[in-house]
Design a protein around this motif. Structure first.
Motif, PDB file in Angstrom:
ATOM      1  N   PHE A  11       0.863  -1.181   0.000  1.00 10.14           N
ATOM      2  CA  PHE A  11       0.000   0.000   0.000  1.00 10.14           C
ATOM      3  C   PHE A  11       0.900   1.232   0.000  1.00 10.14           C
ATOM      4  O   PHE A  11       1.837   1.319   0.788  1.00 10.14           O
ATOM      5  CB  PHE A  11      -0.916   0.033   1.240  1.00 10.14           C
ATOM      6  CG  PHE A  11      -1.537   1.386   1.407  1.00 10.14           C
ATOM      7  CD1 PHE A  11      -2.608   1.753   0.612  1.00 10.14           C
ATOM      8  CD2 PHE A  11      -0.999   2.321   2.288  1.00 10.14           C
ATOM      9  CE1 PHE A  11      -3.145   3.036   0.698  1.00 10.14           C
ATOM     10  CE2 PHE A  11      -1.533   3.602   2.380  1.00 10.14           C
ATOM     11  CZ  PHE A  11      -2.610   3.956   1.580  1.00 10.14           C
ATOM     12  N   GLY A  12       0.612   2.174  -0.879  1.00 10.74           N
ATOM     13  CA  GLY A  12       1.379   3.428  -0.915  1.00 10.74           C
ATOM     14  C   GLY A  12       2.542   3.387  -1.892  1.00 10.74           C
ATOM     15  O   GLY A  12       3.321   4.342  -1.960  1.00 10.74           O
ATOM     16  N   ASP A 159     -10.161  19.386   2.708  1.00  6.62           N
ATOM     17  CA  ASP A 159      -8.957  18.584   2.659  1.00  6.62           C
ATOM     18  C   ASP A 159      -9.187  17.547   1.560  1.00  6.62           C
ATOM     19  O   ASP A 159      -9.901  16.556   1.752  1.00  6.62           O
ATOM     20  CB  ASP A 159      -8.707  17.917   4.019  1.00  6.62           C
ATOM     21  CG  ASP A 159      -7.450  17.069   4.028  1.00  6.62           C
ATOM     22  OD1 ASP A 159      -7.038  16.611   2.946  1.00  6.62           O
ATOM     23  OD2 ASP A 159      -6.888  16.834   5.114  1.00  6.62           O
ATOM     24  N   GLY A 195       4.677  17.291  -2.144  1.00 10.06           N
ATOM     25  CA  GLY A 195       4.033  18.442  -2.771  1.00 10.06           C
ATOM     26  C   GLY A 195       2.551  18.479  -2.493  1.00 10.06           C
ATOM     27  O   GLY A 195       2.005  17.621  -1.798  1.00 10.06           O
TER      28      GLY A 195
HETATM   29  N1  T4K Z   1      -4.868  15.177   4.783  1.00 10.93           N
HETATM   30  C1  T4K Z   1      -5.071  13.866   4.636  1.00 10.93           C
HETATM   31  C2  T4K Z   1      -6.465  13.331   4.725  1.00 10.93           C
HETATM   32  C3  T4K Z   1      -3.988  12.995   4.396  1.00 10.93           C
HETATM   33  O1  T4K Z   1      -4.197  11.673   4.256  1.00 10.93           O
HETATM   34  C4  T4K Z   1      -2.690  13.540   4.314  1.00 10.93           C
HETATM   35  C5  T4K Z   1      -1.550  12.691   4.058  1.00 10.93           C
HETATM   36  C6  T4K Z   1      -2.533  14.938   4.458  1.00 10.93           C
HETATM   37  C7  T4K Z   1      -3.649  15.725   4.696  1.00 10.93           C
HETATM   38  C8  T4K Z   1      -1.194  15.597   4.378  1.00 10.93           C
HETATM   39  O2  T4K Z   1      -0.586  15.448   3.105  1.00 10.93           O
HETATM   40  P1  T4K Z   1       1.001  15.741   2.930  1.00 10.93           P
HETATM   41  O3  T4K Z   1       1.380  16.875   3.831  1.00 10.93           O
HETATM   42  O4  T4K Z   1       1.726  14.451   3.273  1.00 10.93           O
HETATM   43  O5  T4K Z   1       1.124  16.127   1.465  1.00 10.93           O
HETATM   44  C9  T4K Z   1       1.207   8.554   4.480  1.00 10.93           C
HETATM   45  C10 T4K Z   1       1.663   9.770   3.720  1.00 10.93           C
HETATM   46  O6  T4K Z   1       2.940  10.200   4.133  1.00 10.93           O
HETATM   47  C11 T4K Z   1       0.690  10.912   3.851  1.00 10.93           C
HETATM   48  O7  T4K Z   1       0.984  11.818   2.814  1.00 10.93           O
HETATM   49  C12 T4K Z   1      -0.731  10.438   3.687  1.00 10.93           C
HETATM   50  N2  T4K Z   1      -1.700  11.464   3.899  1.00 10.93           N
HETATM   51  C13 T4K Z   1      -1.030   9.310   4.639  1.00 10.93           C
HETATM   52  C14 T4K Z   1      -2.431   8.784   4.480  1.00 10.93           C
HETATM   53  O8  T4K Z   1      -0.142   8.248   4.368  1.00 10.93           O
HETATM   54  P2  T4K Z   1       2.290   7.412   6.493  1.00 10.93           P
HETATM   55  O9  T4K Z   1       2.880   7.906   7.760  1.00 10.93           O
HETATM   56  O10 T4K Z   1       1.353   6.267   6.549  1.00 10.93           O
HETATM   57  O11 T4K Z   1       3.457   7.200   5.389  1.00 10.93           O
HETATM   58  P3  T4K Z   1       4.518   6.084   5.172  1.00 10.93           P
HETATM   59  O12 T4K Z   1       5.798   6.757   4.904  1.00 10.93           O
HETATM   60  O13 T4K Z   1       4.493   5.083   6.268  1.00 10.93           O
HETATM   61  O14 T4K Z   1       4.039   5.399   3.809  1.00 10.93           O
HETATM   62  C15 T4K Z   1       2.911   4.538   3.716  1.00 10.93           C
HETATM   63  C16 T4K Z   1       3.277   3.350   2.871  1.00 10.93           C
HETATM   64  O15 T4K Z   1       3.654   3.763   1.573  1.00 10.93           O
HETATM   65  C17 T4K Z   1       4.487   2.602   3.420  1.00 10.93           C
HETATM   66  O16 T4K Z   1       4.050   1.558   4.214  1.00 10.93           O
HETATM   67  C18 T4K Z   1       5.241   2.142   2.195  1.00 10.93           C
HETATM   68  C19 T4K Z   1       4.754   3.013   1.073  1.00 10.93           C
HETATM   69  N3  T4K Z   1       5.784   3.924   0.554  1.00 10.93           N
HETATM   70  C20 T4K Z   1       5.947   5.151   1.125  1.00 10.93           C
HETATM   71  C21 T4K Z   1       6.887   6.016   0.634  1.00 10.93           C
HETATM   72  C22 T4K Z   1       7.073   7.391   1.269  1.00 10.93           C
HETATM   73  C23 T4K Z   1       6.566   3.526  -0.513  1.00 10.93           C
HETATM   74  O17 T4K Z   1       6.428   2.375  -1.002  1.00 10.93           O
HETATM   75  N4  T4K Z   1       7.489   4.405  -1.032  1.00 10.93           N
HETATM   76  C24 T4K Z   1       7.681   5.636  -0.515  1.00 10.93           C
HETATM   77  O18 T4K Z   1       8.505   6.414  -1.023  1.00 10.93           O
HETATM   78  O19 T4K Z   1       1.582   8.645   5.810  1.00 10.93           O
END
Ligand code: T4K
Length: 385
Positions: A11-12, A159, A195
């Motif tokens: 996921f992601g 949002d 971004g």
């Molecule tokens: N409002 C809402 C409703 C949001 O969902 C979000 C962000 C925001 C505002 C703020 O947007 P930004 O300021 O970020 O533009 C992730 C994202 O970092 C976040 O942007 C997103 N929502 C949220 C729902 O998910 P985490 O803490 O779960 O991220 P992370 O780094 O654990 O990544 C999730 C999964 O993605 C990982 O398990 C593996 C995969 N991944 C991640 C990255 C960064 C990859 O495979 N490659 C990568 O480069 O927040």
């Protein structure tokens, strides 16, 4: 097809722009001597997105969190902002960072969207704005929300972090409320690595957003408390190379979502959260909820990880239970969603056959876990009888 556990599904997992096109732009930027501060790549990206979303103004920013702060700062002086608690921490933190008090309300248990029927009950003399989230890329009930805002003289900032390309009925998200804020984080199906963008149809708001994005500076000097929310040229270049691919990405995401929905249909104890009832969505989010045995959610995530299916629990804990959060009392649907929801892999990384195989594994693991659980429960019950 049998699930091949050696090929992970994540996921992601980011969608990456075609390398050759991106490298060409990188070289052009690096040799141009203009790397940031409203450069040509940024302006080109803003123009293309405005065209794609059919919106008058697009202000790209460093990320959606800063975008939300700038939008709120541009529109609301101080006071309370009504929002769902079932959202990423950024929604609430952006408001708090600007000095506003979040007032959390519950969600609709089926769609996991803000419960519009609860908004009016949360309005006080201090309320200045509503900050709804287009959850999982599906539009909120924007008509009902606008009616409430008009009646009470409130601003609306959406949002729209999840919702790039999604529609409300036939209309693309981007021009609703006073402003909408998209995330272009790497994990979003359209991304600029990091971004975001603020969109609006109001000329005056757009001018203000541009000033606040660059330290509150205008032609007359520094006349507002701004920040540094500028997107760099390289980030914009990635967006410019990915945008032409985006309609095909959306289409494929939705095809995979069709497979996922069909495979889970009628599975006792599991449901796919419906995300396509108010219009089209970008299809990025395949959201599973354990309607029974939710206490097994995190165990299920761990066991799927061992099969190389990498899921995420969202949004745990919900915002009203963050440390330092104001006391919003008990929000039952939010709390249940936060303990029972899993974002599973979807989109471009999967073929239809792999999507089906992945869902079959999830169902098997869930059944294995919950039948073990029930057997233990049965034993305990028999013992105590
Ligand atoms: N409002 C809402 C409703 C949001 O969902 C979000 C962000 C925001 C505002 C703020 O947007 P930004 O300021 O970020 O533009 C992730 C994202 O970092 C976040 O942007 C997103 N929502 C949220 C729902 O998910 P985490 O803490 O779960 O991220 P992370 O780094 O654990 O990544 C999730 C999964 O993605 C990982 O398990 C593996 C995969 N991944 C991640 C990255 C960064 C990859 O495979 N490659 C990568 O480069 O927040």
């Amino acid at each position: 097809m049998i699930w091949d556990p050696k090929t992970p599904a994540v996921f992601g997992k980011p969608n990456v722009a075609p390398t050759a096109a991106f490298m060409e732009r990188v070289e052009a930027v690096m040799s141009s001597g203009w790397l940031t501060n409203n450069g040509p790549q940024v302006r080109e990206l803003e123009a293309h997105i405005a065209d794609f979303l059919s919106v008058n103004h697009v202000v790209v920013v460093t990320n959606a969190t800063i975008g939300l702060q700038i939008a709120l700062q541009a529109l609301v002086r101080s006071g309370e902002v009504i929002m769902p608690s079932f959202t990423f921490a950024a929604t609430a933190q952006a408001a708090t960072w600007c000095g506003y008090k979040p007032r959390f309300i519950d969600i609709d248990p089926v769609s996991q969207q803000i419960d519009v029927a609860k908004i009016e009950g949360a309005i006080t003399s201090q309320t200045r704005a509503i900050l709804p989230v287009h959850m999982w890329g599906e539009a909120c009930d924007v008509r009902a929300i606008q009616d409430i805002a008009n009646k009470h003289g409130l601003k609306v900032v959406y949002d729209a972090a999840h919702a790039f390309g999604s529609t409300y009925g036939p209309t693309k998200i981007g021009g609703f409320g006073d402003a909408e804020v998209f995330s272009f984080h790497a994990t979003k199906c359209f991304n600029t690595l990091e971004g975001g963008a603020i969109t609006t149809n109001c000329d005056q708001t757009a001018r203000r957003l541009r000033e606040l994005r660059a330290f509150g500076m205008s032609a007359d000097g520094v006349d507002a408390l701004g920040t540094n929310g500028k997107m760099s040229e390289l980030h914009a270049a990635h967006g410019l190379c990915l945008l032409p691919e985006f309609p095909a990405i959306m289409q494929w995401n939705n095809r995979i979502l069709d497979v996922i929905e069909a495979t889970f249909a009628g599975t006792p104890g599991l449901r796919v959260v419906p995300t396509r009832r108010c219009g089209q969505t970008n299809g990025q989010y395949a959201i599973l909820q354990l309607t029974q045995h939710s206490e097994q959610r995190d165990v299920l995530i761990e066991s799927l990880k061992r099969r190389d299916i990498h899921c995420r629990p969202y949004f745990t804990p919900p915002c009203h239970l963050h440390n330092g959060s104001v006391d919003a009392g008990h929000l039952p649907h939010t709390e249940f969603a936060a303990s029972s929801t899993i974002a599973i892999p979807g989109g471009m990384q999967l073929s239809e056959a792999r999507a089906k195989a992945m869902c079959d594994v999830i169902i098997r693991e869930f059944r294995a876990l919950t039948s073990t659980f029930m057997t233990v429960g049965d034993v305990l019950q028999r013992k105590s009888a």
